[in-house]
Motif scaffolding. Sequence first.
Motif, PDB file in Angstrom:
ATOM      1  N   VAL A   1      -1.076   6.125   9.604  1.00  0.00           N
ATOM      2  CA  VAL A   1      -1.006   5.708   8.199  1.00  0.00           C
ATOM      3  C   VAL A   1      -1.331   6.901   7.292  1.00  0.00           C
ATOM      4  CG1 VAL A   1      -2.072   4.249   6.440  1.00  0.00           C
ATOM      5  CG2 VAL A   1      -1.484   3.286   8.682  1.00  0.00           C
TER       6      VAL A   1
ATOM      7  N   VAL B   1       4.255   4.770  12.266  1.00  0.00           N
ATOM      8  CA  VAL B   1       3.288   3.717  11.909  1.00  0.00           C
ATOM      9  C   VAL B   1       3.686   2.386  12.578  1.00  0.00           C
ATOM     10  CG1 VAL B   1       2.434   2.276  10.013  1.00  0.00           C
ATOM     11  CG2 VAL B   1       2.518   4.759   9.748  1.00  0.00           C
TER      12      VAL B   1
ATOM     13  N   SER C   1       1.432   0.595  15.307  1.00  0.00           N
ATOM     14  CA  SER C   1       1.007  -0.744  14.899  1.00  0.00           C
ATOM     15  C   SER C   1       1.255  -1.756  16.024  1.00  0.00           C
ATOM     16  CB  SER C   1       1.753  -1.165  13.630  1.00  0.00           C
ATOM     17  OG  SER C   1       1.437  -2.498  13.271  1.00  0.00           O
TER      18      SER C   1
END
Length: 370
Positions: free
Chosen positions: A106, A161, A165
């Motif tokens: 992030v 990301v 994730s």
Amino acid sequence: MGKAIFKTGLFVSGVVLFAACGPKKAPEQPKAPPATVAVYEVKSERAVYYDNFPATITPLNQVDLKAQVTGYITGVYFTDGQHVRKGQKLYDIDRQQYQANYEQAVANLNVAKSAQAKAQQDADRYNDLLKQDAIARQKVDYALADLQSAKMQVAAAQANVSRVSNDLRFSSIYAPFDGTIGISQAKIGTLVTANANVLNTVSSDNPMAVDISVDQKEVPRFIQLQQHPGLGTDSTFTLQLPDNSVYSKTGRITLIDRAVDPQTGTIKTRLVFENDGRLKPGMSINVRAKNNNEGQFILAPYKAVVEQMGEYFVFVVRDSSKVSQTKVTLGTRINDKIIIKDGLKEGDKVVSEGVQKLKEGTVVNTGAKQ
């Protein structure tokens, strides 16, 4: 005259000698007395019986839990054999490490977005200067190229990301449905590999499925029971457990497979039973299917049936007390008797004891009747 007499005497002597040397007639053997047997007069009787089908207990839902990320087991949140609820956390796999990777991704995305914003500002400013002929065209082209590169960096950072994730999400394993979890194959500290290790198995435990193979001749009967569930509410389907006890709960048909197995001539049929805790996945049992065609059947003693080369026969006493070997088609055995589907009619007398000494046409003495 004397010579003639001598020849005649010689001829007579030869006849006597020939007669003396001829074969002797064997003395007649006394006839064997008729075999004494017991007979049973076939009659139509009322019968209630069950067809038995070997069966296997199967969970309606079962899932093998596999690691979808690589790492060490850092948390186990259940007890082996425990009943778990849907959404309950079961395992953690390097959760802190995957959390850190996500936060780093992030941060990298934010840096890329900042670089893109700066490149956008430079490109806008250089375009304005180009309109006033205050900057070389090459300078503007460089700025636009930098902007395009910055956009690609943002796209790559965004994809990273998304990837980390998913890794973070998969680093925790949750129960997919209500059920019972088995014995864990991994303990805290075990290294597991993505999509390689089965950590455990969760299976639903109530109700339970029971699978049987039904002969294709029985398909219409079972389709009728499936389409009209009311026919199966009077203990039509019960279970005989491995200890030979009869399970107290009754079942119903939920599905009949789409096709008959051409190798066996059977079709898979699934029943569902409420589970009181005694039904376990993989258990081998018998399904007792009550025959709904209750009524009058031709019954004969089971011991009257003789098997020869895969076919079945009985000895029927005909006229003159001679027996006739008669082929029969068997139905279900009921205690010491068996249903005769074809081959006998009411009133026929079959040999029920002494069949081992009989053959076609044997004369018998029906000394006892049953």
